[in-house]
Design a protein around this motif. Structure first.
Motif, PDB file in Angstrom:
ATOM      1  N   SER A  91       0.873  -1.176   0.000  1.00 29.80           N
ATOM      2  CA  SER A  91       0.000   0.000   0.000  1.00 29.80           C
ATOM      3  C   SER A  91       0.908   1.222   0.000  1.00 29.80           C
ATOM      4  N   ARG A  93       1.632   5.536  -0.955  1.00 28.73           N
ATOM      5  CA  ARG A  93       1.077   6.893  -1.073  1.00 28.73           C
ATOM      6  C   ARG A  93       2.106   7.777  -1.759  1.00 28.73           C
ATOM      7  N   ALA A 116      -5.453   9.762  -5.638  1.00 32.87           N
ATOM      8  CA  ALA A 116      -5.781  10.660  -4.537  1.00 32.87           C
ATOM      9  C   ALA A 116      -5.483  10.036  -3.184  1.00 32.87           C
ATOM     10  N   GLU A 117      -5.542   8.734  -3.104  1.00 36.46           N
ATOM     11  CA  GLU A 117      -5.353   8.022  -1.834  1.00 36.46           C
ATOM     12  C   GLU A 117      -4.200   7.043  -1.977  1.00 36.46           C
ATOM     13  N   GLU A 118      -4.325   5.929  -1.311  1.00 37.23           N
ATOM     14  CA  GLU A 118      -3.323   4.875  -1.413  1.00 37.23           C
ATOM     15  C   GLU A 118      -3.457   4.109  -2.725  1.00 37.23           C
TER      16      GLU A 118
END
Length: 145
Positions: A91, A93, A116-118
């Motif tokens: 995961s 970022r 925008a996220e992980e």
């Protein structure tokens, strides 16, 4: 593969995106003996022999646990993320970068998807990103955690 070589096979597109650099990042983990620093043996255990997977205690990029990549503000990079681990999901970022997912498992997406996220990269999965470095000089623009 848990003991040997791994790498990425890159097939060029007819219409490659306009980027400053193309970087291949092979993500992996290793199961190491903390006392010796060597690979945990034996590989003769049934689970290891069947390639049923295992999660290592050390994570690395391009065969290094201390990998780093330097980039400058304003650069546009193509990051080719390849998960070479056989059981770990990564995961990730983006930090100090704006990014778009442009391909999954070597297949270009119909349209770039904003990151925008992980980002989750499953075992044996490949994810291609286009990122713009947005931080000022001297900051850690290269950090992908």
């Amino acid at each position: 593969m848990a003991r040997g070589l791994s790498g990425a096979l890159i097939v060029d597109q007819p219409d490659s995106p306009d980027v400053n650099r193309d970087e291949v990042l092979v993500l992996d983990d290793w199961l190491l003996d903390l006392e010796t620093g060597g690979l945990v043996e034996p590989f003769t255990l049934p689970k290891a022999m069947s390639h049923g997977g295992r999660t290592g205690n050390l994570v690395g990029v391009n065969g290094r646990f201390d990998f780093s990549l330097t980039a400058q503000k304003g650069e546009r990079l193509r990051l080719r993320l390849n998960n070479a681990a056989n059981a770990r999901f990564f995961s990730l970022r983006l930090q100090a970068m704006a990014g778009w997912m442009v391909a999954l498992d070597g297949t270009p997406l119909d349209a770039p998807a904003v990151v925008a996220e992980e980002i989750t990269v499953a075992p044996a999965q490949c994810v291609d990103l286009i990122v713009d470095i947005t931080t000022d000089k001297g900051a850690h623009a290269e950090q992908l955690t």
